[in-house]
Design an enzyme around this catalytic site. Structure first.
Site, PDB file in Angstrom:
ATOM      1  CD  GLU A  36      -3.992  -5.951   3.409  1.00  0.00           C
ATOM      2  OE1 GLU A  36      -4.709  -4.962   3.998  1.00  0.00           O
ATOM      3  OE2 GLU A  36      -2.761  -5.954   3.708  1.00  0.00           O
ATOM      4  CD  GLU A  55      -3.378  -0.794   1.941  1.00  0.00           C
ATOM      5  OE1 GLU A  55      -3.348  -0.066   2.709  1.00  0.00           O
ATOM      6  OE2 GLU A  55      -4.169  -1.710   1.685  1.00  0.00           O
TER       7      GLU A  55
HETATM    8  C1  BG6 Z   1      -4.555  -2.367   4.820  1.00  0.00           C
HETATM    9  C2  BG6 Z   1      -3.188  -2.589   5.556  1.00  0.00           C
HETATM   10  O1  BG6 Z   1      -4.694  -1.030   4.790  1.00  0.00           O
HETATM   11  O2  BG6 Z   1      -5.840  -2.691   5.656  1.00  0.00           O
HETATM   12  C3  BG6 Z   1      -3.202  -3.296   6.600  1.00  0.00           C
HETATM   13  O3  BG6 Z   1      -2.437  -3.136   4.497  1.00  0.00           O
HETATM   14  C4  BG6 Z   1      -4.344  -2.956   7.590  1.00  0.00           C
HETATM   15  O4  BG6 Z   1      -2.012  -3.110   7.354  1.00  0.00           O
HETATM   16  C5  BG6 Z   1      -5.589  -3.389   6.767  1.00  0.00           C
HETATM   17  O5  BG6 Z   1      -4.638  -3.635   8.931  1.00  0.00           O
HETATM   18  C6  BG6 Z   1      -6.771  -3.114   7.670  1.00  0.00           C
HETATM   19  O6  BG6 Z   1      -7.061  -1.608   7.955  1.00  0.00           O
HETATM   20  P1  BG6 Z   1      -7.457  -1.351   9.336  1.00  0.00           P
HETATM   21  O7  BG6 Z   1      -6.837   0.104   9.657  1.00  0.00           O
HETATM   22  O8  BG6 Z   1      -8.809  -1.674   9.564  1.00  0.00           O
HETATM   23  O9  BG6 Z   1      -6.523  -2.299  10.359  1.00  0.00           O
END
Ligand code: BG6
Length: 476
Positions: free
Chosen positions: A372, A166
């Site tokens: 993700e 990211e």
């Molecule tokens: C992504 C990241 O932005 O989203 C992760 O790569 C992150 O590191 C995930 O944990 C979920 O976002 P958040 O803010 O809910 O933890």
């Protein structure tokens, strides 16, 4: 379009899930590791920091055994730069190096393909303090040297490397730390060149490995059917998505965006050798994170600056997000009223994933890996007849819909390699602590009470196990 019959998932489909080092490992000063920039960033009140994580550093064998029980084909995790090179550069830490050998070997012993992110939000603090991190060209060389150590150590065992997690979120949301837009795009440029050089190095040192960028990519919808909003959506796509992938794949900045920067005098300084480096590099696939499509309206410079001032006056996290989501002279994010949301306000948009997959495939013609995607909400641990249970049907629904979107895209012809949702086990959210849980495996700790950190199987664990065993056929 709709199909009479969806194509099956390929036999080689990589089912698994993801994590990142600083959010799960804990042991933040153990065995030679030093601080990273995420360890020192302020966390909202009432929220844990990352020091203890979920103790994955010590419990990785137990965690990987549980993933194997689910039938994982891959596990995406990151290597912590400050564990490998505690001073950011120079002397290698043998204990850090050994740790990731053990993690990789444990995965392989269970038939799980390690998908290794080289850098996930954890720049060594010392590099930030010494020369301002990515603000400096020095960071390009230091990143490449760090990658050289990783490729030399792990290249013969790791088939899939990811460069930078990211980059777009780091730059778009935290870019103001660099002092102004020109400096922000300069830091971004340094990262792009570092990534390009790392890809070339990977191909030289590990001929059997594949390497990819790993940005957060989402389709951008116009807020209305007005031509101005449509153009704003197209422009935002350039800034939020294409800036990070056109440069990685074609070695070129998106043209309209570049001209817009030049018009404002905020384009980065690019040395001749940088163009060569960008052109020389070629990813083998594209990894991307997806949480829900964006929605924007058109906004003028004046309206944009005013909106940012108003957001600043409100203070706090919401204002930070609002301020950063306004792009004067281009667009402003708006809430998509048609988009369903999780209980913590994140969009649920599986068709948006289908659109995103199609856009990426049609633009770049490279295999895609979803690294993700997931449902981050509080879970409730209950004991039934003495057995721990977590009834997370909302997470099952979420994952099911997104897997169906993957299958629809595969039927369209998209070359999708795998699905690696966030996250394999509960870990600390970037800014909402352990309360916001994404895992298939529950970790029993609270914000400030670490308890025993026992691992428990959620309902989604059993459901995902069936999905994997049936190669995506049984989603009930
Ligand atoms: C992504 C990241 O932005 O989203 C992760 O790569 C992150 O590191 C995930 O944990 C979920 O976002 P958040 O803010 O809910 O933890």
């Amino acid at each position: 379009m709709q199909y009479q019959q969806l194509k099956p998932f390929p036999e080689t489909f990589l089912w698994g899930a993801s994590s990142s080092a600083y959010q799960c490992e804990g042991a933040y000063l153990e065995d030679g590791r030093t601080l990273c920039v995420s360890d020192t960033a302020p966390v909202p009140e009432g929220t844990t920091n990352f020091n203890d994580g979920v103790d994955h550093y010590h419990r990785f064998r137990e965690d990987i055994a549980l993933m194997a029980e689910m039938g994982f084909k891959e596990f995406r995790f990151s290597i912590a730069w400050p564990r490998i090179l505690p001073q950011g550069t120079g002397e290698v830490n043998p204990l850090g190096v050994q740790h990731y050998h053990e993690v990789i070997d444990e995965c392989l012993a269970h038939g799980i393909e390690p998908v290794v992110t080289l850098y996930h939000f954890d720049l060594p603090q010392i590099l930030q303090d010494t020369y301002g991190g990515w603000a400096s060209r020095q960071c390009i060389d230091d990143f490449v040297e760090y990658c050289r150590v990783c490729f030399a150590e792990y290249g013969s065992k790791v088939k899939y490397f990811l460069t930078i997690n990211e980059q777009n979120m780091m730059i778009l949301f935290q870019g103001s730390q660099y002092g102004g837009p020109k400096q922000q795009w300069q830091a971004n440029h340094h990262m792009l060149v570092a990534q390009a050089k790392a890809m070339v190095l990977c191909h030289e040192m590990c001929p059997d490995s594949w390497i990819a960028p790993a940005p957060n990519i989402v389709a951008i919808y116009p807020a209305t059917s007005s031509p101005a909003d449509n153009l704003a959506a197209m422009d935002t796509d350039q800034l939020r998505n294409r800036l990070f992938l056109d440069t990685a794949v074609f070695g070129e900045y998106p043209e309209a965006l570049w001209n817009w920067w030049v018009d404002q005098g905020i384009e980065p300084e690019v040395e001749d050798e940088d163009w060569v480096a960008l052109k020389e590099a070629q990813p083998d696939f594209i990894a991307f994170n997806y949480y829900g499509a964006g929605c924007v309206k058109s906004i003028t410079f004046d309206e944009g600056y005013q909106a940012i001032e108003e957001a600043k006056a409100q203070g706090g996290m919401v204002a930070f997000m609002t301020g950063m989501n306004t792009r004067p002279g281009m667009s402003q994010d708006v809430k998509n009223k048609l988009q369903v949301q999780t209980s913590m306000g994140m969009g649920i948009d599986p068709i948006g994933l289908h659109i995103t997959l199609r856009q990426l495939w049609e633009r770049y013609q490279l295999p895609l890996l979803i690294t993700e995607n997931g449902c981050g909400v509080p879970d409730e641990l209950v004991f039934e007849d003495g057995e721990p249970r977590i009834h997370d049907d909302y997470r099952i629904d979420y994952l099911r819909q997104h897997i169906q979107a993957c299958q629809a895209a595969i039927t369209d012809g998209v070359d999708l390699m795998g699905y690696s949702p966030w996250s394999a086990f509960d870990l600390i959210s970037t800014h909402q602590g352990i309360t916001k849980r994404y895992g298939l495996i529950y970790v029993d700790r609270d914000e400030f009470d670490l308890k025993e950190m026992n691992r428990y199987r959620k309902d989604s664990f059993f459901w995902y196990k069936k999905v994997i065993a049936s190669n995506g056929e049984d989603l009930d």
